[in-house]
Design an enzyme around this catalytic site. Sequence first.
Site, mmCIF file in Angstrom:
data_model
loop_
_atom_site.group_PDB
_atom_site.id
_atom_site.type_symbol
_atom_site.label_atom_id
_atom_site.label_comp_id
_atom_site.label_asym_id
_atom_site.label_seq_id
_atom_site.Cartn_x
_atom_site.Cartn_y
_atom_site.Cartn_z
ATOM 1 N NE ARG B 53 0.272 0.991 3.516
ATOM 2 C CZ ARG B 53 1.254 1.789 3.824
ATOM 3 N NH1 ARG B 53 2.507 1.346 3.809
ATOM 4 N NH2 ARG B 53 1.062 3.045 4.142
ATOM 5 C CB ALA B 55 0.399 6.938 -3.726
ATOM 6 C CG ASP B 245 -2.839 7.817 -1.053
ATOM 7 O OD1 ASP B 245 -2.845 8.321 0.086
ATOM 8 O OD2 ASP B 245 -2.445 6.665 -1.291
#
Lengths: 367, 367
Positions: B53, B55, B245
């Site tokens: 996980r 970005a 993100d």
Amino acid sequence: MNIDGKSYRSIWLNPDGWSVDIIDQTLLPHQLRIHTLQTAEDAAEAIYSMRVRGAPLIGATAAYGMALAMTEGADDDYIELTRKSLLETRPTAVNLRWALARVSEALQAAPVDARAGLAYALAQRICDEDVRINASIGTHGLGLIEGIWKEKRGTAETLNILTHCNAGWLATVDWGTALAPIYRAHDAGIPVHVWVDETRPRNQGAALTAWELAAHGVPHDLIVDNAGGHLMQHGMVDLCITGTDRTARNGDVCNKIGTYLKALAAFDNEIPFYVALPGPTIDWSTADGVAEIPIEERDSREVTEVSGRLSDGEMGTVRITPDGVTARNFAFDVTPAKLVTGLITERGICPASEAGLASLYPAREFS
Amino acid sequence: MNIDGKSYRSIWLNPDGWSVDIIDQTLLPHQLRIHTLQTAEDAAEAIYSMRVRGAPLIGATAAYGMALAMTEGADDDYIELTRKSLLETRPTAVNLRWALARVSEALQAAPVDARAGLAYALAQRICDEDVRINASIGTHGLGLIEGIWKEKRGTAETLNILTHCNAGWLATVDWGTALAPIYRAHDAGIPVHVWVDETRPRNQGAALTAWELAAHGVPHDLIVDNAGGHLMQHGMVDLCITGTDRTARNGDVCNKIGTYLKALAAFDNEIPFYVALPGPTIDWSTADGVAEIPIEERDSREVTEVSGRLSDGEMGTVRITPDGVTARNFAFDVTPAKLVTGLITERGICPASEAGLASLYPAREFS
């Protein structure tokens, strides 16, 4: 309120006529277990370990703790010793100080052999008053919700209210503070939907508010404490209502940690943010809530460990952090009055300010 | 970064020369287990289930997913099929779209029999670039922290930085975005102390950020997400740094749910709130982040159930709500640019605005 059709308060005199029954809130929502207090020390333990919590219920339990003490010894020294030991259990909620002062002053003025009877009568009175106060908060809050729904009706199917922590009937003797208006609105046919903040670290929203609302049939969804800002940005919240453990003279409100963050988000998105409170949470001696109210710091394991029901149905605890991680655990924060749209009290709704409070409480009671 | 003295990245080519190794982040901090991806579907599963996980790491993993696909079939249709299936795994992080577009465009321009080799080379390049970018973010952020410490030094023993979620080396290929400046400041002898938001519902702060900081020896304390406002009100936070993100053209930043609430508190208390980002998180096609960025909604069990280590050392999951409670689980929120003091990028620090971004990225790359 009802659990499976049976009416309960959160605290009541045991049928034996002297011990005191509470719902052990550390076991909810997975187990409904009645816990009996037989000594003043039991009462202090129940408050400290949060078998009972919520400012009004803490006050009521402390009053009954004084009554239990009077069955152990009724001299002046024991009154003072018990008052002090109960006062030390939680530092933030001012109802505790208020209830203890009220009972101990009355006891000291009474003959020794009348003290036990008087203490029980006073504890019962404090409980009954709390129920009436909260019912009245519900009535005033209902008017507020009706007004908001009148504006929104026709454009939406539900009225969305966000609440933080548990200020329901489990936080009081009955009805609740923040939830009393919600129960009244639901009963009046307004299609209320509640966003329930889980309220880390002790998850009172996930465990208690969700349970209460389900028992009463009020539609709701659980969210993490992080989610409220996003919901407010996107028009998914019409109103916020929380409780308060201590209300300063200037209208600052001290409530469960994280309340301040929701008030900031409501202010930024022009969503009304109301705080529901009974008179005894007003602390006239505190001029500036942010600067002066003592914030309890609790055991770091409340942060690093989470309890709940395991897949086999047993209760269990998981550690969510690496070994050796230290945590800090502040239990409350203070929301400045500038962020509070209004205070919902048993005497009506007023601005969060000294003038607002004084308009409803001109005699500055409860200090 | 190091784990027990051994240097790691968060993703690397397996010694077999074609499969791809990752650290399975769903098992951290309790188990450090390497997970091997052998197919494009494995890569998609790893992103979707959040074994990886963050970005930048999502982008890197997707690039390797394209490379794995090329060992399965290298025709144009399969490139497009794989690109689409990887893109569907997470909707919010824009690096995913960027990395997939970059790789698939290059592949489609290459002869079929050269595609597998090219894809691996590109994936490796994206990883190496990410490491360089983050190192550079660390350098620029170090300058910022040095400046703040210069002001504070003499009046305090520590410089307190609050971060939300995990934007450390585990969220990237190495170094991290928000944590890169913190690692650099710590290494430079500045007495940094980090407030780690636990970051419900998935507890990436409690599990990953606390673990990373401990491994590197950076002093820190875990707090619940509710606590940051209180700390800021009382002078216990000098600086906030988070990741993002997706960064909209107007400087709005989309990051883990709850970031917005911390930015509001920082603004209210005049505490600098910086967001660290690599160029590939900029989405030039999004003009207004709050209005336009799609917010992923995930499984409600992430809210109602909490996983961790049981007292017997085994991993376990507890349910924190009554049965039947429904929950909503929005994974991100958008912090409006007005609340962001500045953006820390690999090219320097700029205001959170279109003009600010354009001053560092005049060619509007990465879209």
